[in-house]
Scaffold this motif. Structure first.
Motif, short mmCIF file in Angstrom:
data_model
loop_
_atom_site.label_atom_id
_atom_site.label_comp_id
_atom_site.label_asym_id
_atom_site.label_seq_id
_atom_site.Cartn_x
_atom_site.Cartn_y
_atom_site.Cartn_z
N PRO A 45 0.82 -1.21 0.00
CA PRO A 45 0.00 0.00 0.00
C PRO A 45 0.85 1.26 0.00
O PRO A 45 1.93 1.30 0.60
CB PRO A 45 -0.82 -0.11 1.28
N THR A 46 0.35 2.29 -0.67
CA THR A 46 1.05 3.58 -0.69
C THR A 46 0.75 4.33 0.61
O THR A 46 -0.16 3.94 1.36
CB THR A 46 0.57 4.44 -1.88
N GLU A 47 1.48 5.39 0.86
CA GLU A 47 1.23 6.21 2.05
C GLU A 47 -0.20 6.75 2.03
O GLU A 47 -0.87 6.82 3.07
CB GLU A 47 2.24 7.35 2.14
N GLU A 48 -0.68 7.14 0.85
CA GLU A 48 -2.03 7.66 0.71
C GLU A 48 -3.07 6.59 1.07
O GLU A 48 -4.09 6.88 1.71
CB GLU A 48 -2.28 8.17 -0.71
N MET A 49 -2.81 5.36 0.66
CA MET A 49 -3.73 4.27 0.99
C MET A 49 -3.77 4.02 2.49
O MET A 49 -4.85 3.82 3.07
CB MET A 49 -3.32 3.00 0.23
N ILE A 50 -2.62 4.03 3.12
CA ILE A 50 -2.55 3.81 4.57
C ILE A 50 -3.27 4.94 5.31
O ILE A 50 -4.06 4.70 6.23
CB ILE A 50 -1.09 3.66 5.04
N TYR A 64 -10.80 -0.79 3.86
CA TYR A 64 -10.45 -1.39 2.57
C TYR A 64 -10.98 -0.53 1.42
O TYR A 64 -10.28 -0.26 0.45
CB TYR A 64 -11.02 -2.81 2.51
N ALA A 65 -12.23 -0.09 1.54
CA ALA A 65 -12.81 0.77 0.50
C ALA A 65 -12.03 2.06 0.36
O ALA A 65 -11.77 2.54 -0.76
CB ALA A 65 -14.27 1.06 0.82
N ALA A 66 -11.61 2.65 1.48
CA ALA A 66 -10.83 3.89 1.44
C ALA A 66 -9.47 3.66 0.79
O ALA A 66 -8.99 4.50 0.02
CB ALA A 66 -10.67 4.45 2.86
#
Length: 77
Positions: A45-50, A64-66
């Motif tokens: 995961p990217t930093e944005e995803m985290i 998960y959706a986010a």
């Protein structure tokens, strides 16, 4: 779904006619696209995803959706 054997055949470049090359290219492009309801995402995961997931502590589905929404979008033609 394209079979492993077909991928091997395409990768070998053993096409006997130009039309077959076109068919193989179309097959590979179709295989590369995600199915409806699926999305390609990075392995890590990217930093944005985290960061997006942390907005929803203890809410796994919303996390998960986010994360999917924050995932980088694949290059499109």
């Amino acid at each position: 779904m394209i079979s492993y054997e077909r991928l091997e055949e395409i990768a070998s470049g053993n096409a006997w006619r130009v039309g077959e090359l076109t068919d193989m290219a179309q097959e590979l492009l179709a295989h590369r696209k995600a199915r409806d309801g699926w999305q390609f995402v990075p392995v890590e995961p990217t930093e944005e995803m985290i960061a997006a997931a942390l907005k929803f502590p203890a809410q796994t589905r919303k996390q998960y959706a986010a994360m999917l929404a924050a995932a980088p979008k694949p290059f499109t033609d």
